[in-house]
Design a protein around this motif. Structure first.
Motif, PDB file in Angstrom:
ATOM      1  N   GLU A   1       0.811  -1.242   0.000  1.00  0.00           N
ATOM      2  CA  GLU A   1       0.000   0.000   0.000  1.00  0.00           C
ATOM      3  C   GLU A   1       0.837   1.281   0.000  1.00  0.00           C
ATOM      4  O   GLU A   1       0.452   2.289   0.577  1.00  0.00           O
ATOM      5  CB  GLU A   1      -0.992  -0.014   1.174  1.00  0.00           C
ATOM      6  CG  GLU A   1      -1.966  -1.179   1.033  1.00  0.00           C
ATOM      7  CD  GLU A   1      -3.026  -1.227   2.105  1.00  0.00           C
ATOM      8  OE1 GLU A   1      -3.570  -0.166   2.435  1.00  0.00           O
ATOM      9  OE2 GLU A   1      -3.302  -2.333   2.594  1.00  0.00           O
TER      10      GLU A   1
ATOM     11  N   THR B   1       0.144   3.514  -5.845  1.00  0.00           N
ATOM     12  CA  THR B   1      -1.182   3.330  -6.451  1.00  0.00           C
ATOM     13  C   THR B   1      -1.045   2.435  -7.686  1.00  0.00           C
ATOM     14  O   THR B   1       0.054   2.270  -8.237  1.00  0.00           O
ATOM     15  CB  THR B   1      -1.779   4.671  -6.899  1.00  0.00           C
ATOM     16  OG1 THR B   1      -0.901   5.251  -7.872  1.00  0.00           O
ATOM     17  CG2 THR B   1      -1.956   5.632  -5.719  1.00  0.00           C
ATOM     18  N   ARG B   2      -2.150   1.906  -8.108  1.00  0.00           N
ATOM     19  CA  ARG B   2      -2.146   1.039  -9.291  1.00  0.00           C
ATOM     20  C   ARG B   2      -1.636   1.812 -10.509  1.00  0.00           C
ATOM     21  O   ARG B   2      -0.840   1.300 -11.294  1.00  0.00           O
ATOM     22  CB  ARG B   2      -3.572   0.543  -9.565  1.00  0.00           C
ATOM     23  CG  ARG B   2      -3.640  -0.388 -10.746  1.00  0.00           C
ATOM     24  CD  ARG B   2      -5.051  -0.607 -11.250  1.00  0.00           C
ATOM     25  NE  ARG B   2      -5.041  -1.571 -12.335  1.00  0.00           N
ATOM     26  CZ  ARG B   2      -4.747  -1.261 -13.599  1.00  0.00           C
ATOM     27  NH1 ARG B   2      -4.436  -0.027 -13.937  1.00  0.00           N
ATOM     28  NH2 ARG B   2      -4.746  -2.210 -14.512  1.00  0.00           N
TER      29      ARG B   2
ATOM     30  N   THR C   1      -7.002  -4.614 -10.225  1.00  0.00           N
ATOM     31  CA  THR C   1      -7.456  -3.311  -9.720  1.00  0.00           C
ATOM     32  C   THR C   1      -6.825  -2.986  -8.374  1.00  0.00           C
ATOM     33  O   THR C   1      -6.327  -1.882  -8.167  1.00  0.00           O
ATOM     34  CB  THR C   1      -8.997  -3.315  -9.539  1.00  0.00           C
ATOM     35  OG1 THR C   1      -9.541  -4.046 -10.627  1.00  0.00           O
ATOM     36  CG2 THR C   1      -9.555  -1.918  -9.498  1.00  0.00           C
ATOM     37  N   ALA C   2      -6.826  -3.955  -7.475  1.00  0.00           N
ATOM     38  CA  ALA C   2      -6.390  -3.664  -6.106  1.00  0.00           C
ATOM     39  C   ALA C   2      -4.991  -4.165  -5.785  1.00  0.00           C
ATOM     40  O   ALA C   2      -4.415  -3.802  -4.765  1.00  0.00           O
ATOM     41  CB  ALA C   2      -7.379  -4.275  -5.112  1.00  0.00           C
TER      42      ALA C   2
ATOM     43  N   GLN D   1      -0.324  -5.237  -2.571  1.00  0.00           N
ATOM     44  CA  GLN D   1      -1.583  -4.483  -2.482  1.00  0.00           C
ATOM     45  C   GLN D   1      -1.319  -3.021  -2.828  1.00  0.00           C
ATOM     46  O   GLN D   1      -0.366  -2.428  -2.317  1.00  0.00           O
ATOM     47  CB  GLN D   1      -2.146  -4.560  -1.044  1.00  0.00           C
ATOM     48  CG  GLN D   1      -2.450  -5.964  -0.550  1.00  0.00           C
ATOM     49  CD  GLN D   1      -3.634  -6.609  -1.275  1.00  0.00           C
ATOM     50  OE1 GLN D   1      -4.462  -5.914  -1.864  1.00  0.00           O
ATOM     51  NE2 GLN D   1      -3.688  -7.931  -1.238  1.00  0.00           N
TER      52      GLN D   1
ATOM     53  N   LYS E   1      -5.084   2.944  -2.250  1.00  0.00           N
ATOM     54  CA  LYS E   1      -6.320   3.328  -2.974  1.00  0.00           C
ATOM     55  C   LYS E   1      -6.107   4.615  -3.768  1.00  0.00           C
ATOM     56  O   LYS E   1      -6.566   4.771  -4.880  1.00  0.00           O
ATOM     57  CB  LYS E   1      -7.468   3.517  -1.978  1.00  0.00           C
ATOM     58  CG  LYS E   1      -7.985   2.181  -1.495  1.00  0.00           C
ATOM     59  CD  LYS E   1      -9.230   2.318  -0.645  1.00  0.00           C
ATOM     60  CE  LYS E   1      -9.619   0.977  -0.059  1.00  0.00           C
ATOM     61  NZ  LYS E   1      -8.577   0.415   0.843  1.00  0.00           N
ATOM     62  N   ASP E   2      -5.386   5.558  -3.169  1.00  0.00           N
ATOM     63  CA  ASP E   2      -5.084   6.814  -3.862  1.00  0.00           C
ATOM     64  C   ASP E   2      -3.831   7.423  -3.219  1.00  0.00           C
ATOM     65  O   ASP E   2      -3.335   6.907  -2.221  1.00  0.00           O
ATOM     66  CB  ASP E   2      -6.252   7.797  -3.784  1.00  0.00           C
ATOM     67  CG  ASP E   2      -6.784   7.921  -2.368  1.00  0.00           C
ATOM     68  OD1 ASP E   2      -5.947   8.081  -1.440  1.00  0.00           O
ATOM     69  OD2 ASP E   2      -8.006   7.843  -2.167  1.00  0.00           O
TER      70      ASP E   2
ATOM     71  N   SER F   1      -3.923   8.329   0.559  1.00  0.00           N
ATOM     72  CA  SER F   1      -3.953   7.287   1.600  1.00  0.00           C
ATOM     73  C   SER F   1      -2.750   6.341   1.531  1.00  0.00           C
ATOM     74  O   SER F   1      -2.674   5.380   2.272  1.00  0.00           O
ATOM     75  CB  SER F   1      -5.246   6.477   1.481  1.00  0.00           C
ATOM     76  OG  SER F   1      -5.236   5.746   0.267  1.00  0.00           O
ATOM     77  N   ARG F   2      -1.824   6.601   0.641  1.00  0.00           N
ATOM     78  CA  ARG F   2      -0.729   5.632   0.533  1.00  0.00           C
ATOM     79  C   ARG F   2       0.276   5.776   1.678  1.00  0.00           C
ATOM     80  O   ARG F   2       0.526   6.875   2.174  1.00  0.00           O
ATOM     81  CB  ARG F   2      -0.060   5.664  -0.833  1.00  0.00           C
ATOM     82  CG  ARG F   2       0.720   6.881  -1.151  1.00  0.00           C
ATOM     83  CD  ARG F   2       1.369   6.766  -2.534  1.00  0.00           C
ATOM     84  NE  ARG F   2       2.096   7.985  -2.821  1.00  0.00           N
ATOM     85  CZ  ARG F   2       3.306   8.235  -2.354  1.00  0.00           C
ATOM     86  NH1 ARG F   2       3.932   7.360  -1.598  1.00  0.00           N
ATOM     87  NH2 ARG F   2       3.895   9.385  -2.639  1.00  0.00           N
TER      88      ARG F   2
END
Ligand SMILES: [Zn+2]
Length: 429
Positions: free
Chosen positions: A41, A44-45, A70-71, A88, A91-92, A95-96
């Motif tokens: 985490e 991001t992707r 996606t995740a 993993q 999310k953005d 929040s990383r």
């Protein structure tokens, strides 16, 4: 023999057999995928996909190696046992989690005074090759008539020794990865004869010859001598330098210093050319076959996740621009795009998977200015080092060594002055 010893031996054999199933590059280390758990985490992707597609895997890869969902991303760790590492994504950006790393990006350094733009920065200088008595073995040696032999490892060390005091004056803490003509590795070619023989047999030379006949021997690469020498001066040497950088020096940046060359043919009767150019390299552009090695794939992912690229690319671009301006050489254009990918905005920087740029765990800028066997660079190398300027080849200029060192220092000043004043501005908000 005691029973426990026998058991230990059995376990050892089992462990070795299990490891043998790994697909490792030359003298490659066992990849420790669990280390990457620290990067969960932290990316991001979109950023991961961009770095894979545009920087590290620009030549594609077998579809089972990396799957980006996606995740999470699923990365193959061992094809034989069908094991995977799951990364993993954050999310953005907001929040990383922070990226774990030992080196300091310019933006994380406190603002610096104008005359001390490199204060607090740890820079390791890595003069390429060995020079001295090893130069001929490294095939980084040529001689024109009775002139001074040109040995790349000696030239790069000369540049490093001129650059170090300049960087210290600017506030940096400077380390040498090599500061003599002696190897960092304790191994020598004879230590690799058995491995060299095995490599040759695996590569389809069933009965490799022991020795090279002469430097122009067309089959020299198929001899145990040549293979054991390259295992020594390239693979073992650079891996030991990496251990020094990663476990002892802990720099924020490594500068690999090289001189380029065009094919010179017979080293005792070399071709001198009118071609002369400049380029810099950062890590990336892995070949499909390189990504098949479990250790190289692991090192690529670790490097990607460390975000070294975000620092080394703008840094390389800034140094390249300063060098192009000061040493006035055109950018090198690789004849094919098979192993490199042009990156950045300066027109002088390429991504390439070199051992040093891959293994040093921090930003690495790899400099390749000047063609040593160009008529101009050759005359300047023969002129040696001197203070001030002199007329060489009809032009009044600095010694080639000072011009090289000064242009790198100027690029560093430009990059860090700008990046750190940006820190000061955002810090003041
Ligand atoms: Zn070199």
């Amino acid at each position: 023999m005691k029973r426990t010893t026998l058991l230990t031996l059995c376990f050892l054999t089992l462990a070795l057999t299990a490891r043998a199933a790994e697909n490792l590059g030359t003298l490659g280390g066992h990849p420790r995928w669990s280390v990457l758990e620290g990067y969960q985490e932290t990316i991001t992707r979109d950023e991961f996909a961009h770095l894979i597609k545009d920087v590290y895997c620009t030549h594609g890869f077998a579809p089972d190696l990396i799957e980006i969902d996606t995740a999470a991303a699923r990365i193959l760790t061992n094809r034989g046992s069908q094991k995977f590492f799951i990364l993993q994504f954050a999310k953005d950006d907001a929040s990383r989690d922070p990226v774990p790393r030992l080196w300091h990006p310019a933006k994380s350094l406190p603002p610096a005074k104008a005359d001390n733009p490199l204060s607090g920065l740890r820079i390791a200088l890595d003069p390429g090759h060995l020079g001295g008595e090893w130069a001929k073995m490294e095939e980084r040696w040529f001689q024109v008539g009775n002139t001074q032999p040109v040995q790349e490892g000696d030239l790069t060390l000369k540049v490093a020794r001129l650059l170090a005091p300049r960087l210290r004056e600017l506030g940096a803490k400077v380390f040498f990865v090599r500061n003599s003509n002696e190897p960092v590795t304790a191994k020598r070619p004879d230590d690799f004869r058995e491995l060299a023989r095995k490599i040759l047999i695996r590569n389809g030379v069933p009965q490799p010859r022991s020795d090279v006949l002469d430097p122009n021997d067309p089959e020299k690469e198929q001899t145990i001598r040549w293979q054991s020498e390259i295992l020594f001066y390239r693979y073992s040497e650079i891996r030991r330098r990496a251990a020094l950088v990663n476990f002892k020096l802990h720099p924020d940046l490594v500068l690999c210093l090289h001189f380029n060359a065009e094919g010179w043919g017979d080293p005792n009767n070399p071709i001198l050319t009118d071609i002369n150019h400049l380029h810099l390299l950062v890590n990336g552009s892995y070949l499909q076959q390189e990504l098949e090695y479990d250790d190289e794939r692991f090192e690529m992912i670790r490097r990607l996740l460390s975000r070294a690229y975000g620092e080394e690319l703008p840094l390389a671009d800034t140094i390249a621009t300063a060098m192009a301006r000061e040493i006035k050489l055109p950018p090198y254009e690789y004849p094919t795009t098979n192993s490199t990918t042009k990156v950045g905005t300066s027109g002088n920087v390429y991504a390439r998977n070199l051992l040093a740029t891959r293994l040093y765990r921090c930003p690495v800028v790899y400099c390749e200015p000047y063609v040593m066997n160009s008529k101009d660079a050759f005359a300047r190398i023969q002129a040696g080092d001197y203070e001030g300027t002199r007329n060489v080849n009809g032009l009044e200029r600095k010694s080639i060594f000072r011009e090289y060192a000064d242009s790198v220092a100027d690029g560093l000043v430009e990059y860090y002055s700008k990046a750190r004043s940006a820190t000061a501005r955002s810090g003041g908000l």
